[in-house]
Write a protein that holds these residues in place. Structure first.
Motif, PDB file in Angstrom:
ATOM      1  N   ASN A 185       0.935  -1.235   0.267  1.00  0.00           N
ATOM      2  CA  ASN A 185       0.158  -0.034  -0.056  1.00  0.00           C
ATOM      3  C   ASN A 185       1.262   1.363   0.281  1.00  0.00           C
ATOM      4  OD1 ASN A 185      -2.344  -1.870   0.234  1.00  0.00           O
ATOM      5  ND2 ASN A 185      -3.082  -0.863   1.984  1.00  0.00           N
ATOM      6  N   CYS A 186       2.109   1.146   0.958  1.00  0.00           N
ATOM      7  CA  CYS A 186       2.775   2.220   1.266  1.00  0.00           C
ATOM      8  C   CYS A 186       3.122   3.060  -0.272  1.00  0.00           C
ATOM      9  CB  CYS A 186       3.347   2.009   1.706  1.00  0.00           C
ATOM     10  SG  CYS A 186       3.229   2.384   3.651  1.00  0.00           S
ATOM     11  N   LYS A 187       3.546   1.727  -1.178  1.00  0.00           N
ATOM     12  CA  LYS A 187       4.221   2.156  -2.581  1.00  0.00           C
ATOM     13  C   LYS A 187       3.260   2.271  -4.091  1.00  0.00           C
ATOM     14  CE  LYS A 187       8.425   0.036  -3.297  1.00  0.00           C
ATOM     15  NZ  LYS A 187       9.283   0.711  -3.222  1.00  0.00           N
ATOM     16  N   GLY A 188       2.057   1.864  -3.251  1.00  0.00           N
ATOM     17  CA  GLY A 188       0.970   2.498  -4.533  1.00  0.00           C
ATOM     18  C   GLY A 188       0.215   1.628  -4.898  1.00  0.00           C
ATOM     19  N   LEU A 189       0.868   0.193  -4.487  1.00  0.00           N
ATOM     20  CA  LEU A 189       1.235  -0.883  -5.993  1.00  0.00           C
ATOM     21  C   LEU A 189      -0.677  -1.912  -6.003  1.00  0.00           C
ATOM     22  CD1 LEU A 189       4.616  -2.246  -4.581  1.00  0.00           C
ATOM     23  CD2 LEU A 189       3.835  -1.179  -7.131  1.00  0.00           C
TER      24      LEU A 189
END
Length: 306
Positions: free
Chosen positions: A115-119
Motif C-alpha cells: 500500500n505504501c508504494k501504491g501497488l
C-alpha cells in the motif's frame, strides 16, 4: 444497478465512510464535502480517479493513480477469504499475487509496503482462511503452507522480512530503505531484532505481571526511537523498520491493556509519538484490524486452556 460509495472529507481532516462506519450520522454532511470514491456495477467496480485518468496518457495515468494509491486516497475493496471450498486462482498466469491472512501480523507487513508504494493495482491480494485453508495453496502455490507469500515472475517467495525488502527493491514507488550508511546499519540491526522482540513480549503473556523480558523489550524500542532526531520514526523518516514492527505493536498495545492492565506507552514518550504518527499513515491504516478482534486472536492462540 450501479452503486456509489461516498466518503465525507471533514474540516478536521478526518474521513468517515458511510459503508465502513455506519454509526456516522448523515447530518454530518452539512459540515463535510462528499467525495464519491467508488462506482459499483453488477460485475465490476470502477473508481472515479481511474475514470478521470483514462483521458490522460497511459504512462502518466499509471503514475498519478499509483500516487493516489500510495497516499491512501483511493479506498480498496478487500476480497473475501479463500477457504477449502474455494477454487484456486490461475497460478503463474503473469499476475502478481500477494497471499495473506487478514489477521496475520507477518502478512500485514507485506500488505503495508504494498500500500505504501501504491501497488494496489499491481499486486493482487489473495486472502487465505488459515483455519480452513485450501489444499491447493500448499500443493500449487507455496509448499511451506504459510502466509505471506508473493507470486511474481512465475516464482513464489516467502518470509515477511525478505518480502518487504524484495517489494521495496523490485517495484516502483518511493524507496523505504535508507541510503545513509549509519541508518542502513541501524535498520539491519532493528530488523534482526524483531524476532527477539516478539519472543520476549509473548513470553510474558501467561503468568502475572508483564515480566522483565517484555519490559526490557519495550524499553529497547523506546531507546531505538530516540537515536535519530530528524523525525518520529525508527530511522527518523518512515521506513521498512516501522513496517516490520507496526503489526506487532498494534496487537501488543491493546492486549496488555486488556489482559495485564498495563499500558506499554506509559513512561515511553517516543513510543507514544511513534504510534500516533503511524496511525496517521493511511496506507497502514487500511491494513489495521479492530483492537478487540486482534486481542481475541491472541487470547485464543496463547491463553486458551489446554
Amino acid at each position: 444497478m450501479a452503486g456509489l460509495k461516498v466518503s465525507f472529507s471533514c474540516s478536521n481532516n478526518t474521513t468517515a465512510s458511510s459503508f465502513q462506519n455506519p454509526s456516522v450520522p448523515f447530518f454530518l454532511s452539512s459540515f463535510c464535502k462528499k467525495v464519491v470514491t467508488q462506482i459499483r456495477f453488477p460485475n465490476t467496480m470502477i473508481s472515479p480517479p481511474k475514470l478521470q485518468l483514462q483521458a490522460l496518457g497511459k504512462a502518466r495515468a499509471e503514475v498519478l493513480f499509483s500516487a493516489k494509491m500510495a497516499a491512501g486516497t483511493v479506498n480498496e475493496v478487500l476480497p473475501p477469504l479463500l477457504d477449502s471450498s474455494s477454487e484456486p486462482p490461475p497460478v503463474f498466469d503473469g499476475t502478481t499475487r500477494l497471499y495473506i491472512s487478514y489477521i496475520c501480523p507477518y502478512a500485514q507487513r507485506v500488505w503495508i509496503i504494498r500500500n505504501c508504494k501504491g501497488l494496489q493495482d499491481k499486486i493482487k491480494l489473495v486472502p487465505i482462511d488459515l483455519e480452513n485453508r485450501p489444499a491447493w495453496y500448499k500443493e500449487k502455490v507455496y509448499s511451506a503452507n504459510k502466509v505471506p507469500s508473493l507470486e511474481h515472475n512465475n516464482e513464489v517467495r516467502g518470509e515477511s522480512l525478505d518480502l518487504i525488502k524484495y517489494i521495496d527493491s523490485h517495484f516502483e514507488g518511493p524507496s523505504l530503505f535508507p541510503h545513509d550508511p549509519d541508518k542502513k546499519e541501524f535498520a539491519e540491526e532493528l530488523l534482526s531484532y524483531t524476532d527477539t522482540f516478539n519472543r520476549a513480549v509473548i513470553s510474558s503473556f501467561k503468568g502475572d505481571g508483564i515480566g522483565n523480558e517484555a519490559g526490557a523489550a519495550f524499553d529497547y524500542i523506546e531507546t531505538a526511537l530516540s537515536k535519530f532526531e530528524d523525525g518520529p520514526f525508527f530511522l527518523g523518516q518512515f521506513s521498512l523498520v516501522d513496517i516490520a514492527y507496526a503489526p506487532f505493536i498494534e496487537r501488543f498495545h491493546p492486549f496488555f491493556l486488556d489482559v495485564k492492565k498495563y499500558d506499554i506507552i506509559a513512561g515511553r514518550p517516543k513510543l507514544t509519538d511513534w504510534i500516533k504518527e503511524m496511525d496517521k499513515n493511511d496506507a497502514y491504516k487500511q491494513t489495521k484490524g479492530e483492537p478487540k478482534e486482534l486481542v481475541d486472536v491472541l487470547k485464543k492462540r496463547f491463553l486458551a486452556q489446554t
